[in-house]
Scaffold this motif. Structure first.
Motif, mmCIF file in Angstrom:
data_model
loop_
_atom_site.group_PDB
_atom_site.id
_atom_site.type_symbol
_atom_site.label_atom_id
_atom_site.label_comp_id
_atom_site.label_asym_id
_atom_site.label_seq_id
_atom_site.Cartn_x
_atom_site.Cartn_y
_atom_site.Cartn_z
ATOM 1 N N GLN A 1 -0.513 -5.311 -6.580
ATOM 2 C CA GLN A 1 -0.953 -4.197 -7.224
ATOM 3 C C GLN A 1 -0.267 -2.830 -7.061
ATOM 4 O O GLN A 1 0.142 -2.832 -6.001
ATOM 5 C CB GLN A 1 -2.559 -3.858 -6.855
ATOM 6 N N GLN A 2 0.278 -2.138 -8.090
ATOM 7 C CA GLN A 2 1.015 -1.144 -7.904
ATOM 8 C C GLN A 2 0.454 0.099 -7.463
ATOM 9 O O GLN A 2 -0.237 0.609 -8.171
ATOM 10 C CB GLN A 2 1.749 -0.865 -9.216
ATOM 11 N N PRO A 3 0.714 0.797 -6.302
ATOM 12 C CA PRO A 3 0.060 1.893 -5.792
ATOM 13 C C PRO A 3 0.409 3.223 -6.485
ATOM 14 O O PRO A 3 1.506 2.878 -7.240
ATOM 15 C CB PRO A 3 0.252 1.965 -4.230
ATOM 16 N N SER A 4 -0.231 4.150 -6.322
ATOM 17 C CA SER A 4 0.212 5.387 -6.499
ATOM 18 C C SER A 4 1.524 5.847 -6.185
ATOM 19 O O SER A 4 1.692 5.193 -4.912
ATOM 20 C CB SER A 4 -0.845 6.822 -6.430
ATOM 21 N N LEU A 5 2.074 6.816 -6.591
ATOM 22 C CA LEU A 5 3.486 7.182 -6.045
ATOM 23 C C LEU A 5 3.346 7.548 -4.544
ATOM 24 O O LEU A 5 4.023 7.453 -3.684
ATOM 25 C CB LEU A 5 4.113 8.104 -6.895
ATOM 26 N N GLN A 6 2.054 8.540 -4.339
ATOM 27 C CA GLN A 6 1.722 9.189 -3.085
ATOM 28 C C GLN A 6 1.494 8.083 -1.971
ATOM 29 O O GLN A 6 1.983 8.042 -0.954
ATOM 30 C CB GLN A 6 0.603 10.269 -3.039
ATOM 31 N N VAL A 7 0.803 7.097 -2.378
ATOM 32 C CA VAL A 7 0.367 5.885 -1.759
ATOM 33 C C VAL A 7 1.728 5.155 -1.240
ATOM 34 O O VAL A 7 1.911 4.702 -0.139
ATOM 35 C CB VAL A 7 -0.634 5.016 -2.172
ATOM 36 N N LEU A 8 2.499 4.751 -2.249
ATOM 37 C CA LEU A 8 3.825 4.338 -1.849
ATOM 38 C C LEU A 8 4.723 4.908 -0.859
ATOM 39 O O LEU A 8 5.279 4.305 0.004
ATOM 40 C CB LEU A 8 4.703 3.887 -3.205
ATOM 41 N N TYR A 9 4.774 6.061 -1.018
ATOM 42 C CA TYR A 9 5.410 7.184 -0.135
ATOM 43 C C TYR A 9 4.791 7.016 1.166
ATOM 44 O O TYR A 9 5.774 7.027 2.182
ATOM 45 C CB TYR A 9 5.742 8.607 -0.667
ATOM 46 N N ASP A 10 3.705 7.149 1.355
ATOM 47 C CA ASP A 10 3.185 6.889 2.457
ATOM 48 C C ASP A 10 3.232 5.689 3.269
ATOM 49 O O ASP A 10 3.486 5.777 4.408
ATOM 50 C CB ASP A 10 1.607 7.369 2.436
ATOM 51 N N LEU A 11 3.255 4.574 2.586
ATOM 52 C CA LEU A 11 3.426 3.297 3.005
ATOM 53 C C LEU A 11 4.794 3.227 3.746
ATOM 54 O O LEU A 11 5.217 2.909 4.768
ATOM 55 C CB LEU A 11 2.894 2.152 2.068
ATOM 56 N N VAL A 12 5.764 3.442 2.843
ATOM 57 C CA VAL A 12 7.256 3.427 3.205
ATOM 58 C C VAL A 12 7.536 4.035 4.186
ATOM 59 O O VAL A 12 8.336 3.879 4.966
ATOM 60 C CB VAL A 12 8.217 3.128 2.034
ATOM 61 N N THR A 13 6.958 5.404 4.477
ATOM 62 C CA THR A 13 7.266 6.285 5.446
ATOM 63 C C THR A 13 6.756 5.764 6.547
ATOM 64 O O THR A 13 7.500 5.720 7.792
ATOM 65 C CB THR A 13 6.823 7.620 5.002
ATOM 66 N N LEU A 14 5.392 5.340 6.850
ATOM 67 C CA LEU A 14 4.732 4.932 7.827
ATOM 68 C C LEU A 14 5.390 3.687 8.476
ATOM 69 O O LEU A 14 5.617 3.604 9.538
ATOM 70 C CB LEU A 14 3.352 4.642 7.476
ATOM 71 N N LEU A 15 5.882 2.768 7.630
ATOM 72 C CA LEU A 15 6.364 1.328 7.999
ATOM 73 C C LEU A 15 7.892 1.199 8.025
ATOM 74 O O LEU A 15 8.520 0.144 8.208
ATOM 75 C CB LEU A 15 5.518 0.362 6.882
ATOM 76 N N ASN A 16 8.717 2.439 7.733
ATOM 77 C CA ASN A 16 9.958 2.404 7.582
ATOM 78 C C ASN A 16 10.744 1.421 6.941
ATOM 79 O O ASN A 16 11.485 0.571 7.014
ATOM 80 C CB ASN A 16 10.530 2.172 8.967
ATOM 81 N N ILE A 17 10.153 1.355 5.411
ATOM 82 C CA ILE A 17 10.574 0.486 4.486
ATOM 83 C C ILE A 17 11.565 1.011 3.509
ATOM 84 O O ILE A 17 11.193 1.968 2.972
ATOM 85 C CB ILE A 17 9.454 -0.185 3.790
ATOM 86 N N SER A 18 12.796 0.303 3.199
ATOM 87 C CA SER A 18 13.704 0.812 2.159
ATOM 88 C C SER A 18 13.357 0.148 0.744
ATOM 89 O O SER A 18 13.143 -1.254 0.846
ATOM 90 C CB SER A 18 15.013 0.314 2.777
#
Length: 115
Positions: free
Chosen positions: A50-67
């Motif tokens: 499921q494609q998250p909102s841009l804000q949720v995607l940002y929060d996830l990749v920032t929290l989890l250090n994902i490129s």
């Protein structure tokens, strides 16, 4: 105009989010609490693509250090992978004595692979 072939498949990103979350030892409930989303929403992102909102995607990749570079720019190899970013974040938490141990391990790996 977009067609089905150019539609972005979010499932690989969802799996990377799941892997990074598990590697950090976080539950869906913990991540949900930190970034203020329902754990079920995170389940759908991780398992169903499921494609998250841009804000949720940002929060996830920032929290989890994902490129995300490798998912969007598949032909480019100049960016750091998610795994590399996660390892670097872990290294940042080590003191000099611990880093010396890691350095010795890396040296031993290179010596073994060059035999």
């Amino acid at each position: 105009m977009r067609n089905e072939e150019t539609k972005f498949d979010f499932r690989p990103v969802g799996l990377a989010i799941k892997e990074a979350r598990l590697n950090k030892g976080l539950t869906r409930e913990q991540v949900g609490s930190i970034i203020q989303i329902a754990p079920r929403y995170l389940t759908n992102i991780e398992n169903k693509g499921q494609q998250p909102s841009l804000q949720v995607l940002y929060d996830l990749v920032t929290l989890l250090n994902i490129s995300l570079d490798s998912y969007f720019f598949t032909e480019s190899k100049t960016s750091k992978s998610s795994k590399r970013r996660q390892v670097e974040a872990q290294l940042d938490q080590l003191n000099d004595a611990q880093l010396e141990i890691i350095q010795d391990i890396i040296k031993a790996i290179f010596e073994r692979t060059n035999e």
